[in-house]
Scaffold this motif. Structure first.
Motif, mmCIF file in Angstrom:
data_model
loop_
_atom_site.group_PDB
_atom_site.id
_atom_site.type_symbol
_atom_site.label_atom_id
_atom_site.label_comp_id
_atom_site.label_asym_id
_atom_site.label_seq_id
_atom_site.Cartn_x
_atom_site.Cartn_y
_atom_site.Cartn_z
ATOM 1 N N VAL A 1 45.727 3.883 36.348
ATOM 2 C CA VAL A 1 45.269 3.382 37.644
ATOM 3 C C VAL A 1 44.975 4.536 38.589
ATOM 4 C CG1 VAL A 1 45.812 1.934 39.618
ATOM 5 C CG2 VAL A 1 46.673 1.330 37.379
ATOM 6 N N MET A 2 45.894 5.498 38.629
ATOM 7 C CA MET A 2 45.770 6.570 39.609
ATOM 8 C C MET A 2 44.682 7.581 39.242
ATOM 9 S SD MET A 2 47.624 5.574 41.914
ATOM 10 C CE MET A 2 48.756 4.177 41.987
ATOM 11 N N SER A 3 44.279 7.609 37.950
ATOM 12 C CA SER A 3 43.257 8.564 37.535
ATOM 13 C C SER A 3 41.947 8.305 38.274
ATOM 14 C CB SER A 3 43.048 8.521 36.026
ATOM 15 O OG SER A 3 42.463 7.294 35.673
ATOM 16 N N ASP A 4 41.648 7.044 38.531
ATOM 17 C CA ASP A 4 40.492 6.752 39.377
ATOM 18 C C ASP A 4 40.741 5.464 40.146
ATOM 19 O OD1 ASP A 4 38.084 6.462 40.658
ATOM 20 O OD2 ASP A 4 36.929 7.213 38.955
ATOM 21 N N LEU A 5 41.512 5.606 41.197
ATOM 22 C CA LEU A 5 41.946 4.450 41.980
ATOM 23 C C LEU A 5 40.754 3.652 42.491
ATOM 24 C CD1 LEU A 5 44.374 2.951 42.970
ATOM 25 C CD2 LEU A 5 44.458 4.410 44.973
ATOM 26 N N ALA A 6 39.728 4.360 42.988
ATOM 27 C CA ALA A 6 38.570 3.678 43.570
ATOM 28 C C ALA A 6 37.887 2.787 42.536
ATOM 29 C CB ALA A 6 37.594 4.699 44.120
#
Ligand code: C2E
Ligand code: MG
Ligand code: MG
Ligand code: MG
Length: 289
Positions: free
Chosen positions: A155-160
């Protein structure tokens, strides 16, 4: 007889892996052939309420029943599928099988929630939420009976990029679980932006925790944060009675791990429940030591 049953479930086949026998590096073509010739199987691992010992749900974990190597663990082929563009087909197969299984359980009166692991790559596909919703309604499973597990790192690798898909899934009524929590670097501020319903504390914080006091404060604060965010808190990797008692004591809602049950074929889950193994083994008071 009971002891025999317990042993049977605790010792039920675990996937082979790099740690055990020597496996080759599978090519994308081999994996695709495995998928197309129905060699993939799902095993299900119960998630059990720490308070009552009741099963809340089961997590679907994929294995490759290889004609030559036996059960191959997901870490030995899922990453290759991810990198080679096969992950959407694999995810669709897992979702389809898990939804059929949960439909079959419901038909037998077992109203449990099934959880499926999603990779970061699938979150980036814009129509994922619609695809899952269509599949669930075709098979006849209400969204609240499907939980999607996504690792914190994914999730945090590409939150957007993942936020849109996650929000759409949640709006449709599916459960969202943040998996392997505690291994990444997310902040409470970031977490509160994503409509998760469950938080799974990574095994590295749980396993052996009873004997590692330095982990207690981390466990405790993770559980507190999860509660503040109104998430169901799950401890994964509970392997022994001491860790089980510790997570209960710290107020963790749900436990999962070899101590509770190993992942098992779907047909065995009903039998496992019927034996009342969870109640017998989980509600036992801590042994004096
Ligand atoms: P995960 O989602 O965090 O799943 C938990 C893993 O820990 C599983 O390994 C499970 O068998 C193992 N486990 C459960 N309890 C214990 C315990 O008490 N002690 C120990 N040492 N291990 C325990 P598995 O099945 O090999 O899966 C590994 C990872 O592969 C999963 O981690 C998940 O990230 C991924 N995975 C599994 N199935 C799928 C799938 O269908 N799709 C995708 N994209 N990934 C999958
Ligand atoms: Mg998982
Ligand atoms: Mg996990
Ligand atoms: Mg994990």
């Amino acid at each position: 007889h009971l002891a025999e049953l317990i042993e049977r479930y605790r010792g039920s086949p675990v996937a082979a892996g790099r740690s055990g026998s020597v496996l080759p590096h599978f090519s994308l073509d081999e994996i695709r052939t495995g998928l197309e010739t129905h060699q993939l199987v799902l095993h299900y691992q119960p998630k059990v309420t720490t308070f009552s010992g009741v099963m809340r749900g089961a997590e679907a974990l994929v294995r490759w029943n290889h004609p030559q190597y036996g059960l191959v663990a997901p870490l030995d082929f899922v990453p290759v599928a991810e990198q080679g563009g096969l992950i959407d087909d694999l995810t669709d197969w897992v979702l389809e099988s898990a939804l059929r299984q949960v439909h079959a359980w419901h038909a037998r009166g077992l109203t449990i929630v099934v959880a499926v692991n999603l990779s970061a790559k699938s979150l980036a596909v814009p129509d994922l939420a619609d695809r899952i919703a269509t599949m669930a309604s075709r098979i006849g499973v209400e969204p609240k009976y499907l939980m999607l597990e996504i690792t914190e790192t994914a999730v945090m690798s590409d939150l957007a990029l993942s936020l849109g898909t996650l929000a759409r899934l949640r709006l449709k009524g599916f459960g969202l679980s943040i998996d392997d929590f505690g291994t990444g670097f997310s902040s409470m501020q970031q977490l509160s932006r994503i409509p998760f319903t469950e938080l799974k504390i990574d095994r590295s914080l749980v396993h052996g925790a009873a004997e590692k006091p330095h982990l207690h404060v981390m466990l405790q604060s993770t559980i507190e944060m999860s509660k503040k965010l109104h998430l169901t808190t799950v401890a994964e990797g509970v392997e022994n009675p001491a860790d089980w008692q510790l997570i209960r004591l710290l107020g963790c809602d749900v436990g999962q791990g070899f101590y509770v049950a190993r992942p098992m074929p779907g047909e065995e889950l009903a039998g496992w429940l019927k034996q009342g193994l969870t109640h017998l083994r989980m509600l036992r008071p801590p042994s004096p030591s």
